[in-house]
Scaffold this motif. Structure first.
Motif, PDB file in Angstrom:
ATOM      1  N   PRO B 149      35.212  45.774  26.613  1.00  0.00           N
ATOM      2  CA  PRO B 149      35.675  44.810  25.614  1.00  0.00           C
ATOM      3  C   PRO B 149      34.492  44.093  24.951  1.00  0.00           C
ATOM      4  O   PRO B 149      33.501  43.797  25.619  1.00  0.00           O
ATOM      5  CB  PRO B 149      36.518  43.827  26.423  1.00  0.00           C
ATOM      6  N   PRO B 150      34.557  43.833  23.651  1.00  0.00           N
ATOM      7  CA  PRO B 150      33.414  43.228  22.954  1.00  0.00           C
ATOM      8  C   PRO B 150      33.212  41.770  23.352  1.00  0.00           C
ATOM      9  O   PRO B 150      34.162  41.068  23.694  1.00  0.00           O
ATOM     10  CB  PRO B 150      33.815  43.342  21.487  1.00  0.00           C
ATOM     11  N   LYS B 151      31.947  41.353  23.301  1.00  0.00           N
ATOM     12  CA  LYS B 151      31.647  39.940  23.539  1.00  0.00           C
ATOM     13  C   LYS B 151      31.561  39.263  22.177  1.00  0.00           C
ATOM     14  O   LYS B 151      30.624  39.511  21.415  1.00  0.00           O
ATOM     15  CB  LYS B 151      30.324  39.805  24.290  1.00  0.00           C
ATOM     16  N   LEU B 152      32.530  38.425  21.879  1.00  0.00           N
ATOM     17  CA  LEU B 152      32.619  37.869  20.534  1.00  0.00           C
ATOM     18  C   LEU B 152      31.542  36.820  20.321  1.00  0.00           C
ATOM     19  O   LEU B 152      31.130  36.114  21.243  1.00  0.00           O
ATOM     20  CB  LEU B 152      33.997  37.260  20.311  1.00  0.00           C
ATOM     21  N   ALA B 165      39.505  39.247  23.121  1.00  0.00           N
ATOM     22  CA  ALA B 165      38.656  40.449  23.089  1.00  0.00           C
ATOM     23  C   ALA B 165      39.127  41.519  24.053  1.00  0.00           C
ATOM     24  O   ALA B 165      39.035  42.705  23.744  1.00  0.00           O
ATOM     25  CB  ALA B 165      37.226  40.053  23.409  1.00  0.00           C
ATOM     26  N   HIS B 166      39.655  41.120  25.210  1.00  0.00           N
ATOM     27  CA  HIS B 166      40.010  42.160  26.179  1.00  0.00           C
ATOM     28  C   HIS B 166      41.281  42.892  25.789  1.00  0.00           C
ATOM     29  O   HIS B 166      41.648  43.869  26.417  1.00  0.00           O
ATOM     30  CB  HIS B 166      40.114  41.564  27.581  1.00  0.00           C
ATOM     31  N   TYR B 175      41.703  47.144  16.524  1.00  0.00           N
ATOM     32  CA  TYR B 175      40.275  46.877  16.716  1.00  0.00           C
ATOM     33  C   TYR B 175      39.509  47.238  15.441  1.00  0.00           C
ATOM     34  O   TYR B 175      38.771  46.438  14.867  1.00  0.00           O
ATOM     35  CB  TYR B 175      39.804  47.743  17.889  1.00  0.00           C
ATOM     36  N   VAL B 250      32.085  43.609  15.415  1.00  0.00           N
ATOM     37  CA  VAL B 250      32.969  42.674  16.116  1.00  0.00           C
ATOM     38  C   VAL B 250      32.145  41.714  16.975  1.00  0.00           C
ATOM     39  O   VAL B 250      32.474  40.535  17.097  1.00  0.00           O
ATOM     40  CB  VAL B 250      33.993  43.459  16.963  1.00  0.00           C
ATOM     41  N   GLU B 251      31.040  42.211  17.519  1.00  0.00           N
ATOM     42  CA  GLU B 251      30.203  41.333  18.348  1.00  0.00           C
ATOM     43  C   GLU B 251      29.261  40.484  17.516  1.00  0.00           C
ATOM     44  O   GLU B 251      28.487  39.698  18.062  1.00  0.00           O
ATOM     45  CB  GLU B 251      29.401  42.188  19.337  1.00  0.00           C
TER      46      GLU B 251
END
Lengths: 482, 283
Positions: B149-152, B165-166, B175, B250-251
């Motif tokens: 999952p991306p780290k925003l 995010a998850h 996504y 996204v990150e």
């Protein structure tokens, strides 16, 4: 002297300055000081390089220094890549790496691990079962997983138990119980799960503490991509593939570590670099091969130990399997010193496999020799195709058994001899019940975002050509429509 | 000359008869008995009146043919008699019932994929190879499903209302759409030639429609992707690069965000040009 001629005397002598000689003088030879030797060059490129001032042609002798205004389109020079290039084999390793778990997928609560007879039990038909951790490592060591299979999408690697897999495991189990060797070829259309069937057989073998020797790609042995050398004192000459055999020995060692440590040698092997005495664990024998040079003798010693009859009380059953059968059923790409192509069956490792598949070798505690054909990457092997079709017709007790085409020369007697008495399992699509079990597993893992009802199952089953498993994956998992 | 299409031309075909049609003579019974040449048993047709003498007619009515289907049919007839509809079309005669109407857009062959996915796939396409672009898109979605999952980045906020995010990897279509819509610019700069004086063009911010915004954003992403170096080899190279860039967007690590900011800044500084007299009525 007239005025223009006087002024010309002040100009620096140059080759290209036009001389305003009277017209009558033009045909005459040019003054000696201005005459230039004929350019001597071998190529047009060198000719141009000799006089850079000539570029503009005609009267333009001057070349502007510094930046030039470029009009029109010019070819860009190739941009030099920055950074260091990837190491040899790095890109292939990235392409071929196998991921067995996806942490994003939802764990399936009702998923159970396969037991020792889980794959041979008819009650498990149309159920999805997970591979235990230990077996995962063993299967990974024997390279049973393939990068094109969808292992990387789910939390745990799991298998669908099909009717055919239970049938196969039962046949293997029966032959092991009777201390016989099952010789069987798995065939079928594209993406019907032939390699997966080999994987299931290996999982069954690992769960029951058998020894597994798996050749993951027959192609690697015969497409001349690994080293080879003639084996001395063989007639007709056989060839060993030392680098490949060393790799195979290491994978055998990693996959079967426990059982090899508990099996002991019966005779001594003084010919090996490391002197092996009787009653040494076979694991130590495997460890004796440190370099490609000693790989073949060690492998041969290991094979002799595993297949030694006599006091065979403590020899475990053996599963020998190979994927991509068509590649080892043809003339290989290797060349003999006389520059003739070597038949695949003259390669020692392939011969060992084909002899066992043909029935020349019997395992002391029973076991199985399995081979799977491939449909995506397979050379034509008319004899193999014909033999498999014949065996299939004979097993189904059909009246018409396919015969040789009398006007075709491409048949291979050695191949036919190997496949004269093998059993054949043909894989096709799964039943709707099995398809439903699989789709429910996909949906429970969160990878299929749809309600799994009879309608959805029938839709995917039909789209997949009556339940061909790979096509079902394409239709439901690997699609733009998720 | 084409015939006129009006009501008068139809009258030409009209005719009025003052007398009734002459009745055609009924063929005699013998003519009706003509059968096939090989049918030797043809006899006079059974006529209702007097074919058999009344003494030979059966006394009682023949037994009604009864079966399950007949019962069902009779029941249906009774229901019609009561004014009820006997057939439920969603059940009768269809194995899986009738589809619900209006058809959902996914059932239409041309709208079977998500709108963003369809548009972006066509932007991925090179040399008209749509099937390859579709395979690439499937691989992009698969990469998004399997990557962590991306780290925003709170400095580069996604669209309001985005799921946590998850949740994203389990819905790769969302996504991808979220990444594209979040970096999509709201405006573009349109130059009006020679209006700014001295031969310069007058830059005026213009709003973009949703489809145009997505296109611009994805072209920016593709520009970055084409400069990236690929890691592996084989058919996964390009889709994995695109997917890595989507994750980077996204990150908040992607340079596409800077492009968006640049366009928006230019729009803000040039918004006074919207009231320029030279473009009155042109927008």
């Amino acid at each position: 002297m007239s005025a223009p001629n006087c002024l010309r005397g002040l100009v620096r002598p140059s080759a290209t300055i036009p001389i305003s000689a009277p017209r009558s003088a033009a045909p005459r030879a040019a003054p000696i000081g201005l005459a230039r030797p004929a350019p001597f060059s071998t190529t047009a490129l060198n000719a141009r390089r000799q006089d850079p001032n000539q570029q503009g042609g005609g009267g333009k002798g001057h070349v502007r220094q510094g930046k030039k205004l470029k009009l029109g389109k010019f070819k860009k020079t190739a941009v030099e890549s920055k950074g260091k290039p990837p190491l040899p084999g790095e890109r292939r390793a990235y392409r071929k790496r196998i991921t067995l778990s996806n942490d994003n997928a939802i764990p399936v609560p009702w998923l159970k691990d396969i037991g020792a007879d889980g794959l041979a039990n008819a009650q498990n038909i149309a159920r999805v079962l997970a591979l235990p951790e230990e077996v995962q490592d063993q299967l990974r060591a024997s390279e049973a997983f393939k990068p094109t299979q969808c292992w990387g999408m789910f939390r745990k690697p799991s298998l669908l138990v099909r009717k055919e897999s239970v049938d196969l495991m039962n046949r293997i189990q029966t032959s092991v119980d009777n201390k016989q060797t099952l010789r069987l070829v798995v065939t079928g259309d594209k993406v019907t799960g032939k390699s997966m069937m080999l994987l299931q057989a290996q999982a069954h073998a690992f769960l029951n503490n058998w020894i597994v020797i798996h050749v993951p790609e027959g192609q690697e042995l015969t497409t001349a991509c690994t080293e080879y050398a003639p084996i001395p004192n063989t007639d007709p000459v056989q060839y060993m593939q030392p680098v490949y055999i060393l790799k195979l020995l290491q994978s055998i060692k990693r996959a079967n570590e426990k059982i090899l440590a508990k099996t002991y040698t019966m005779t001594g092997h003084p010919e090996l670099p490391q002197n092996i005495t009787p009653n040494t664990p076979l694991l130590a024998l495997c460890n004796a091969a440190k370099e490609p040079d000693s790989a073949w003798p060690v492998f041969q010693a290991l094979w002799n130990e595993l297949t030694a009859h006599g006091t065979a009380a403590n020899r475990p059953p053996i599963l020998l399997s190979l994927d991509g059968l068509a590649h080892v059923m043809r003339v290989s790409d290797y060349r003999s010193p006389a520059f003739e192509r070597i038949h695949s069956h003259d390669l020692a490792l392939v011969r060992l496999f084909t002899d066992t598949l043909g029935g020349a070798v019997q395992f002391p505690a029973g076991g199985a020799v399995l081979a799977a054909t491939s449909r995506n990457n397979a050379p034509r092997s008319p004899s193999m195709e014909l033999s498999l079709a014949q065996r299939e017709a004979e097993q189904a007790k059909r009246e018409e058994v396919p015969q040789k085409d009398p006007f075709f020369r491409g048949y291979d007697d050695r191949v036919e001899a190997v496949l004269r008495s093998v059993q054949v399992i043909r894989l096709g699509g799964v039943s709707k019940l099995e398809a439903r079990a699989l789709m429910e597993y996909w949906a429970a893992s969160g990878m299929l975002r749809a309600t799994v009802d009879e309608k959805a199952v029938t839709e995917k089953w039909t789209l997949a050509g009556s339940g061909v498993l790979g096509e079902m994956e394409r239709a439901a998992l690997l699609t733009m429509r998720i | 000359m084409p015939p006129r299409l009006n009501i008068w031309s139809a009258y030409r075909a009209l005719s009025v008869r003052t007398r009734a049609f002459a009745q055609a003579t009924q063929p005699g019974p013998a003519a009706q008995t003509r059968g096939l040449a090989d049918n030797t048993t043809s006899r006079f047709p059974p006529s209702a009146s007097g074919a058999l003498p009344p003494s030979m007619l059966p006394e009682s009515e023949p037994l009604a043919y009864t079966s399950k289907e007949n019962e069902a049919a009779l029941n249906q007839l009774r229901m019609i008699e009561y004014g009820l509809s006997p057939l439920d079309p969603s059940v009768e005669g269809h194995k899986y019932g009738l589809p619900e109407l209006p058809l959902p857009s996914q059932k239409h062959a041309k709208h079977r994929y998500d709108a963003v996915i369809t548009q972006v796939t066509k932007l991925l396409m090179r040399d008209g190879k749509l099937a390859k672009a579709q395979r690439d898109m499937a691989m992009i979605l698969n990469y998004l499903r399997t990557s962590p999952p991306p780290k925003l980045d709170p400095a580069k906020p996604l669209l309001p209302g985005a799921p946590p995010a998850h949740h994203l990897p389990l819905d790769p279509v969302l996504y991808l759409g979220l990444a594209i819509d979040s970096v999509a610019p709201l405006i573009r700069m349109r130059g009006f030639k020679g209006l700014a004086g001295g031969g310069k063009s007058l830059e005026v911010p213009m709003p973009l429609r949703a489809r145009q915004r997505r296109r611009t954003a994805f072209q920016w992403i593709l520009d970055v992707v084409n400069k990236r170096k690929s890691k592996g080899s084989g058919r996964n190279m390009f889709p994995h690069r695109v997917a890595e860039e989507i994750v980077a967007v996204v990150e908040g690590r992607s340079t596409v965000w800077d492009k968006r900011l640049q366009v928006h800044k230019a729009g803000t500084s040039n918004r006074a040009n919207l009231t320029h007299s030279g473009i009155k009525g042109m927008i």
